[in-house]
Design a protein around this motif. Structure first.
Motif, PDB file in Angstrom:
ATOM      1  N   ASP A 115       0.838  -1.205   0.000  1.00 53.38           N
ATOM      2  CA  ASP A 115       0.000   0.000   0.000  1.00 53.38           C
ATOM      3  C   ASP A 115       0.875   1.259   0.000  1.00 53.38           C
ATOM      4  N   PHE A 118       2.701   1.884  -3.327  1.00 52.91           N
ATOM      5  CA  PHE A 118       1.749   2.340  -4.342  1.00 52.91           C
ATOM      6  C   PHE A 118       1.431   3.818  -4.136  1.00 52.91           C
ATOM      7  N   LEU A 119       1.164   4.190  -2.891  1.00 52.32           N
ATOM      8  CA  LEU A 119       0.780   5.580  -2.599  1.00 52.32           C
ATOM      9  C   LEU A 119       1.913   6.553  -2.870  1.00 52.32           C
ATOM     10  N   ASN A 121       4.662   6.201  -5.018  1.00 58.25           N
ATOM     11  CA  ASN A 121       5.276   6.285  -6.338  1.00 58.25           C
ATOM     12  C   ASN A 121       4.245   6.446  -7.440  1.00 58.25           C
ATOM     13  N   LEU A 124       3.983   3.561  -9.977  1.00 58.60           N
ATOM     14  CA  LEU A 124       3.670   2.181  -9.578  1.00 58.60           C
ATOM     15  C   LEU A 124       2.171   1.940  -9.414  1.00 58.60           C
ATOM     16  N   LEU A 126      -0.915  -0.942  -8.236  1.00 61.63           N
ATOM     17  CA  LEU A 126      -1.019  -1.966  -7.189  1.00 61.63           C
ATOM     18  C   LEU A 126      -0.585  -3.336  -7.702  1.00 61.63           C
ATOM     19  N   THR A 156      -2.227  -5.227   1.727  1.00 57.76           N
ATOM     20  CA  THR A 156      -3.525  -5.317   1.037  1.00 57.76           C
ATOM     21  C   THR A 156      -4.150  -6.703   1.203  1.00 57.76           C
ATOM     22  N   GLU A 157      -3.355  -7.692   1.589  1.00 56.29           N
ATOM     23  CA  GLU A 157      -3.889  -9.042   1.754  1.00 56.29           C
ATOM     24  C   GLU A 157      -4.190  -9.401   3.214  1.00 56.29           C
ATOM     25  N   ILE A 159      -5.411  -6.788   5.319  1.00 53.42           N
ATOM     26  CA  ILE A 159      -5.942  -5.513   5.792  1.00 53.42           C
ATOM     27  C   ILE A 159      -7.104  -5.708   6.759  1.00 53.42           C
ATOM     28  N   GLY A 191      -3.460   9.240   1.519  1.00 54.06           N
ATOM     29  CA  GLY A 191      -3.074   7.860   1.795  1.00 54.06           C
ATOM     30  C   GLY A 191      -1.746   7.814   2.539  1.00 54.06           C
ATOM     31  N   PHE A 194      -2.107   8.860   6.112  1.00 52.00           N
ATOM     32  CA  PHE A 194      -2.697   7.815   6.964  1.00 52.00           C
ATOM     33  C   PHE A 194      -1.748   6.646   7.180  1.00 52.00           C
ATOM     34  N   THR A 196       1.188   5.675   8.158  1.00 48.20           N
ATOM     35  CA  THR A 196       1.966   5.286   9.346  1.00 48.20           C
ATOM     36  C   THR A 196       1.127   4.449  10.327  1.00 48.20           C
ATOM     37  N   ILE A 198      -0.853   2.081   9.520  1.00 53.74           N
ATOM     38  CA  ILE A 198      -0.755   0.688   9.065  1.00 53.74           C
ATOM     39  C   ILE A 198       0.593   0.093   9.470  1.00 53.74           C
TER      40      ILE A 198
ATOM     41  N   ILE B 159     -13.465  -4.431   4.529  1.00 57.56           N
ATOM     42  CA  ILE B 159     -12.330  -3.570   4.201  1.00 57.56           C
ATOM     43  C   ILE B 159     -11.402  -4.216   3.172  1.00 57.56           C
ATOM     44  N   LYS B 160     -11.317  -5.530   3.197  1.00 57.55           N
ATOM     45  CA  LYS B 160     -10.410  -6.168   2.234  1.00 57.55           C
ATOM     46  C   LYS B 160     -10.878  -5.899   0.807  1.00 57.55           C
ATOM     47  N   TYR B 163     -10.258  -1.830   0.351  1.00 56.63           N
ATOM     48  CA  TYR B 163      -9.015  -1.103   0.642  1.00 56.63           C
ATOM     49  C   TYR B 163      -8.251  -0.667  -0.609  1.00 56.63           C
ATOM     50  N   LYS B 164      -8.122  -1.568  -1.582  1.00 55.49           N
ATOM     51  CA  LYS B 164      -7.339  -1.208  -2.769  1.00 55.49           C
ATOM     52  C   LYS B 164      -7.982  -0.041  -3.524  1.00 55.49           C
ATOM     53  N   LEU B 167      -7.235   3.086  -1.703  1.00 59.16           N
ATOM     54  CA  LEU B 167      -5.858   3.537  -1.958  1.00 59.16           C
ATOM     55  C   LEU B 167      -5.769   4.295  -3.275  1.00 59.16           C
ATOM     56  N   ALA B 170      -7.207   7.658  -2.607  1.00 57.65           N
ATOM     57  CA  ALA B 170      -6.363   8.434  -1.677  1.00 57.65           C
ATOM     58  C   ALA B 170      -5.122   8.984  -2.368  1.00 57.65           C
ATOM     59  N   LYS B 171      -4.594   8.217  -3.304  1.00 61.45           N
ATOM     60  CA  LYS B 171      -3.378   8.640  -4.009  1.00 61.45           C
ATOM     61  C   LYS B 171      -3.600   9.927  -4.795  1.00 61.45           C
ATOM     62  N   ILE B 190      -5.488  11.645  11.492  1.00 65.72           N
ATOM     63  CA  ILE B 190      -5.126  11.180  10.149  1.00 65.72           C
ATOM     64  C   ILE B 190      -6.097  10.128   9.624  1.00 65.72           C
ATOM     65  N   PHE B 194      -8.045  10.556   5.964  1.00 69.18           N
ATOM     66  CA  PHE B 194      -8.056   9.480   4.961  1.00 69.18           C
ATOM     67  C   PHE B 194      -9.477   9.031   4.619  1.00 69.18           C
TER      68      PHE B 194
END
Lengths: 373, 373
Positions: A115, A118-119, A121, A124, A126, A156-157, A159, A191, A194, A196, A198, B159-160, B163-164, B167, B170-171, B190, B194
């Protein structure tokens, strides 16, 4: 975060890092003789990275040892941000983590922050971060962590297991704190702001699962400390013990700057580089040598700034006597850079051949290590 | 977000809301005669909330209808923040949502934002928000949504799957945007910063699941518009169609302010209130009447500011002829507040008795509606 001459955040290392000053700035503690002696009580011998002041700083490592000695063993937690292939610099703290797992026979949580990367870069997706994650995981497994005592997961797997704990953390952290800690600005994406929360989760996950206070020890490079400084500030307010940390310095770049950057192909050796590619990179590496062999013989070299010496010191020369010899021989001009490069190159090539074999075997073993919701 | 005299954000409604100005401020469109005629083509009759200008504003409702007419039916999406028991004001947009589901025979995604309410309220734990969520879900089910075409979920329990997508949203959103849109500050936590990413997800979930562009129509109170304005800004940049919205005004408070606040027990009627409690609250309600019956007979009352009239207009008087009659009789002093309160009270009590029966039955039907990871 910004010092006079250098900057260290989880996403940026710039300038000449003064590791002593960093301890002051971050407010961590030096690993001292007393702590080394305590660790040694549990270990056949101290890991070279401890003996050589590479893992050099900590927060509450002593408290984690006390808990361990009182029959409440800590869980290890480390991580990887999958933004590219693994290089030798990434392996360094993992090798040390394996030493800790072997020594203390303890569980390891290995968080892969797909996650985050992805956020962070723009380029990049997912899918990219997932693909890199599984490439990186091969390297982790290849190092030989105990499959019965190791859980690797992608954010992400996993979460669903992590989200509620992340919310508890997030509720206690303001944007002011994030700005001050990481240097984020109003143009940072929400993203990353938020995220940190995670990264904090594995500090509490095992306590949550077992319904009792489980101490956590985090081996990591010192640039990750700001995340866990926040985690430690929040921990007791949300009903969990503070995690302990043990910090290492940055693995040197072959080009001579402080933190090996995965973005420059020539500055690091990837675990998927062929031995001949690795050799070429080493042959082109920055050293502390003089311009000519004649001058080197007369004036000697400077191993303290030499990436070849540092590679050996950090990972590839286990033998304390030999590394000391090389240091002195370089200083007095006996050791020529070309020979030293060949010496390192042989060690790296041997390592890569074996690591790549293990990496191939790891492809069939992924499921022994992975946890998912 | 701040106007001259009123403030409307998803977390605060303050002052006398000017719904015309709100359309200008938010940049939404009025529902006009042309749009009403288009809706009517698909419906036996227009819902009273459309006829009475209660659902009065929209974004792209016309486009959602075009898609529908072209054989690409929209999915409905609405939600609930479980910070307390359900009151009649919450039911209002859900009743309209059911009308849309019945009319267009379409799927409904119902997001319960237990994460949001936990993050927002210092006093609420995740257990609290989950408990309120399941209380609220009984009310949703009691309204009679089609179980084959309705998915209700708690954010923490789905959420699973979410979540993606969160993200990806959020990006694309910076803290500047969040500040400007919601009025957040550096002291906001935070998680709340988000959160809007999570509220965006159901706009894209069905497209993601089906692997093709699925239009989405969101019936909601107009205070939720800022979330979806962001979602619409982001949608095409992350490869999904923009969601459409249809907005309602705020259900009146029995105490006479603009948005019924769940924090004041007397200002609203909860679905779990006993009929006698409801009657008492109505009998104590703010009206547009004069101080004495004599004065009322002489000068008449003001139904436009009267919570009793508004309750009937918004939900409890289906009959257009009757509501018009009450308006006029109040204006000319024929209708006395006490009688009008009794009239409303009977309707509310009848509603509550039936709703509470349905709510009891709903306890055995939760699993027909819930989706979880």
């Amino acid at each position: 975060m910004t010092g006079n001459d250098f900057v260290v955040t989880p996403w940026e290392v710039r300038g000449d890092v003064d590791y002593g000053k960093l301890i002051e700035k971050f407010g961590t503690k030096r690993i001292d003789e007393k702590l080394l002696l305590r660790i040694k009580k549990h270990s056949k011998e101290l890991h070279p990275m401890l003996r050589r002041d590479i893992f050099y700083s900590h927060r509450g490592f002593d408290r984690a040892l006390t808990e361990y000695e009182n029959g409440n063993p800590f869980v290890l937690y480390t991580g990887r941000g999958p933004s590219g292939h693994t290089h030798l610099g990434h392996l360094m703290p993992w090798i040390f983590t394996k030493y800790l797992q072997d020594t203390f026979k303890t569980k390891l949580l290995f968080q892969i922050t797909d996650d985050e990367k992805f956020l962070l870069n723009e380029r990049l997706s997912l899918d990219d971060t997932r693909d890199f994650a599984y490439e990186n995981i091969l390297d982790i497994i290849a190092l030989g962590f105990d499959p019965k005592n190791t859980e690797i997961f992608l954010d992400t797997e996993l979460i669903k297991s992590q989200y509620k704990l992340a919310l508890k953390v997030a509720k206690k952290i303001t944007f002011s704190t994030i700005k001050a800690t990481f240097g984020f600005s109003d143009s940072s994406n929400i993203g990353m702001i938020f995220f940190t929360s995670i990264q904090s989760v594995p500090c509490f996950l095992e306590s949550e699962r077992r319904g009792k206070d489980v101490p956590v020890l985090i081996p990591c490079a010192i640039d990750q400390d700001p995340h866990f400084r926040l985690t430690r500030d929040v921990a007791e307010r949300i009903g969990y013990p503070k995690p302990s940390l043990v910090h290492c310095k940055f693995f040197p770049s072959l080009q001579g700057s402080d933190k090996m950057s995965a973005s420059s192909q020539e500055s690091c050796i990837y675990t998927v580089d062929s031995p001949s590619t690795a050799r070429k990179k080493i042959m082109n590496a920055f050293t502390g040598g003089q311009e000519t062999i004649k001058e080197q013989r007369e004036k000697g070299g400077n191993p303290d700034v030499c990436s070849v010496y540092q590679y050996l010191l950090y990972i590839f020369e286990d033998d304390d006597r030999k590394i000391k010899e090389q240091y002195e021989q370089c200083r007095c001009g006996e050791l020529i850079c070309g020979d030293h490069k060949k010496y390192l190159s042989e060690k790296v090539e041997t390592f890569l051949v074996r690591h790549q074999e293990n990496r191939e075997k790891a492809k069939d073993r992924i499921e022994e290590y992975m946890v998912r919701d």
